[in-house]
Design a protein around this motif. Structure first.
Motif, PDB file in Angstrom:
ATOM      1  N   MET A   4     -59.477 -48.031   7.703  1.00 41.06           N
ATOM      2  CA  MET A   4     -59.570 -48.555   6.226  1.00 41.06           C
ATOM      3  C   MET A   4     -60.900 -48.211   5.698  1.00 41.06           C
ATOM      4  SD  MET A   4     -58.501 -52.339   7.445  1.00 41.06           S
ATOM      5  CE  MET A   4     -59.143 -52.072   8.936  1.00 41.06           C
ATOM      6  N   ASP A   5     -61.079 -48.116   4.217  1.00 40.29           N
ATOM      7  CA  ASP A   5     -62.187 -47.936   3.921  1.00 40.29           C
ATOM      8  C   ASP A   5     -62.430 -48.974   2.639  1.00 40.29           C
ATOM      9  OD1 ASP A   5     -64.251 -46.589   2.211  1.00 40.29           O
ATOM     10  OD2 ASP A   5     -63.174 -45.187   1.077  1.00 40.29           O
ATOM     11  N   LEU A   6     -63.638 -49.565   3.105  1.00 40.98           N
ATOM     12  CA  LEU A   6     -63.993 -50.686   2.451  1.00 40.98           C
ATOM     13  C   LEU A   6     -64.943 -50.502   0.943  1.00 40.98           C
ATOM     14  CD1 LEU A   6     -64.145 -54.053   2.446  1.00 40.98           C
ATOM     15  CD2 LEU A   6     -66.119 -53.750   3.757  1.00 40.98           C
ATOM     16  N   THR A   7     -64.547 -51.258   0.052  1.00 32.93           N
ATOM     17  CA  THR A   7     -65.355 -51.313  -1.249  1.00 32.93           C
ATOM     18  C   THR A   7     -65.650 -52.560  -1.481  1.00 32.93           C
ATOM     19  OG1 THR A   7     -63.877 -49.270  -2.009  1.00 32.93           O
ATOM     20  CG2 THR A   7     -65.293 -50.757  -3.763  1.00 32.93           C
ATOM     21  N   SER A  18     -62.204 -54.962  -1.834  1.00 33.20           N
ATOM     22  CA  SER A  18     -61.134 -54.139  -1.622  1.00 33.20           C
ATOM     23  C   SER A  18     -61.216 -52.997  -0.406  1.00 33.20           C
ATOM     24  CB  SER A  18     -60.622 -53.710  -2.929  1.00 33.20           C
ATOM     25  OG  SER A  18     -61.570 -52.498  -3.476  1.00 33.20           O
ATOM     26  N   TRP A  19     -59.979 -52.838   0.143  1.00 33.02           N
ATOM     27  CA  TRP A  19     -59.792 -51.883   0.809  1.00 33.02           C
ATOM     28  C   TRP A  19     -58.682 -51.015   1.165  1.00 33.02           C
ATOM     29  CZ3 TRP A  19     -60.191 -57.042   1.540  1.00 33.02           C
ATOM     30  CH2 TRP A  19     -59.139 -57.651   2.152  1.00 33.02           C
ATOM     31  N   THR A  20     -58.430 -49.739   1.666  1.00 35.08           N
ATOM     32  CA  THR A  20     -57.270 -49.018   1.764  1.00 35.08           C
ATOM     33  C   THR A  20     -56.444 -49.918   2.921  1.00 35.08           C
ATOM     34  OG1 THR A  20     -58.332 -47.571   3.196  1.00 35.08           O
ATOM     35  CG2 THR A  20     -58.160 -47.256   0.820  1.00 35.08           C
ATOM     36  N   THR A  51     -54.942 -56.524   0.096  1.00 39.33           N
ATOM     37  CA  THR A  51     -55.959 -55.824   0.483  1.00 39.33           C
ATOM     38  C   THR A  51     -57.181 -55.919  -0.339  1.00 39.33           C
ATOM     39  OG1 THR A  51     -54.912 -53.890  -0.756  1.00 39.33           O
ATOM     40  CG2 THR A  51     -54.544 -53.976   1.635  1.00 39.33           C
ATOM     41  N   SER A  52     -57.527 -57.030  -0.865  1.00 39.79           N
ATOM     42  CA  SER A  52     -58.442 -57.269  -1.856  1.00 39.79           C
ATOM     43  C   SER A  52     -58.587 -58.818  -1.685  1.00 39.79           C
ATOM     44  CB  SER A  52     -58.241 -56.662  -3.095  1.00 39.79           C
ATOM     45  OG  SER A  52     -57.157 -57.550  -3.779  1.00 39.79           O
ATOM     46  N   ARG A  67     -67.229 -56.577   6.563  1.00 39.57           N
ATOM     47  CA  ARG A  67     -66.351 -55.398   7.122  1.00 39.57           C
ATOM     48  C   ARG A  67     -64.774 -56.133   7.261  1.00 39.57           C
ATOM     49  NH1 ARG A  67     -67.784 -55.108  13.738  1.00 39.57           N
ATOM     50  NH2 ARG A  67     -66.969 -56.906  14.336  1.00 39.57           N
ATOM     51  N   SER A  80     -62.825 -51.803   9.838  1.00 34.34           N
ATOM     52  CA  SER A  80     -63.260 -50.791   8.356  1.00 34.34           C
ATOM     53  C   SER A  80     -64.713 -50.435   8.698  1.00 34.34           C
ATOM     54  CB  SER A  80     -63.030 -51.653   7.176  1.00 34.34           C
ATOM     55  OG  SER A  80     -64.083 -52.415   6.977  1.00 34.34           O
TER      56      SER A  80
END
Length: 285
Positions: A4-7, A18-20, A51-52, A67, A80
């Motif tokens: 997962m990539d966290l923003t 939000s995350w993938t 996912t957000s 995270r 993540s």
């Protein structure tokens, strides 16, 4: 597997995460975790389809680290990356409202104001300006209730210069806004031919209805005259004797929202003189 990539974005007292989605095992839940005391703690639980998340209100001027933990039905999990940011607050608080500034005695100025009706106020800074100079902090009043009325006394020299005050309202995120400015009446007095000439600066902050001239007589302040709110001078010749010192002050009066307000000036002294010689006696043989 795909991690997962966290923003982590921020807004007005807002954390926007939000995350993938995790790819590898069938995710049952996502756990939002925040770093606290050196450990990541669960703060929110979301189903696999989400996912957000937006979290508000969040404190400003404080950095937080998050995270995401993905978990399946068997207890397998994946983390993540971490992301750190702090919420913003770009909205100024409501301002305090000055109600009065009055020199209650030589060396003491009384400042009355109504606090802001916001709940996130940290403090009110009372600032003083002397003779048109820069405003300087004189007192800080900590917030205790919304819309409360405060009266503070400022101990300072009152006879030299006109004194002006403003209230700086500061919220919990250190945003600030200033009130309007009130300036007290500054009085000067000069002796004349069996009279005293009084001049003063106009009260600033409200439209004054009238100025009352007061003289200290037999231990009390008594009125010796009054002028309209547009006048700033007066000649006192009421029972004034030469070589006698007289003390004066000015009281400004106005009405606001059905209430009467009065503001006092500093005090000033003057000594009348008499330069007219008496008539020579009529001497007859």
């Amino acid at each position: 597997h795909q991690t997962m990539d966290l923003t982590f974005k921020v807004g007005q007292l807002l954390h926007d995460l939000s995350w993938t989605g995790y790819e590898g095992f069938a995710v049952d839940n996502y756990f939002v975790q925040r770093l606290k005391g050196g450990q990541f703690m669960n703060t929110d639980t979301l189903p696999a389809g989400d996912t957000s998340i937006q979290k508000s209100p969040q404190p400003c001027n404080s950095a937080f680290t998050y995270r995401i933990k993905a978990v399946d039905s068997l207890g397998n999990f994946s983390y993540s990356d971490t992301a750190k940011n702090e919420a913003l607050d770009t909205i100024n608080p409501n301002r305090a409202q000055l109600r009065n500034v009055s020199i209650v005695k030589d060396g003491i100025v009384e400042v009355t104001f109504k606090g802001a009706d916001s709940l996130d106020i940290f403090a009110y800074d009372i600032k003083r300006q002397r003779a048109g100079g820069n405003f300087q902090l004189t007192k800080r009043v900590l917030f205790d209730s919304a819309g409360g009325t405060f009266t503070i006394q400022d101990t300072t020299a009152t006879r030299q210069d006109q004194l002006c005050y403003t209230i700086l309202t500061q919220d919990s995120c250190l945003n600030t806004v200033s009130s309007d400015t009130f300036c007290a009446v500054q009085l000067s007095a000069e002796g004349g031919q069996l009279q005293n000439q009084l001049n003063w600066t106009a009260f600033e902050g409200r439209q004054v209805d009238s100025y009352q001239v007061q003289r200290f007589i037999n231990g009390t302040w008594q009125s010796v005259g009054s002028v309209s709110g547009s006048d700033t001078s007066f000649i006192d010749s009421s029972n004034t004797r030469c070589n006698t010192s007289y003390d004066y002050r000015i009281q400004a009066s106005w009405q606001e929202q059905g209430q009467s307000f009065r503001s006092l000036s500093d005090t000033a002294s003057a000594v009348p003189f008499d330069t007219v010689n008496p008539e020579a006696p009529d001497v007859r043989a």
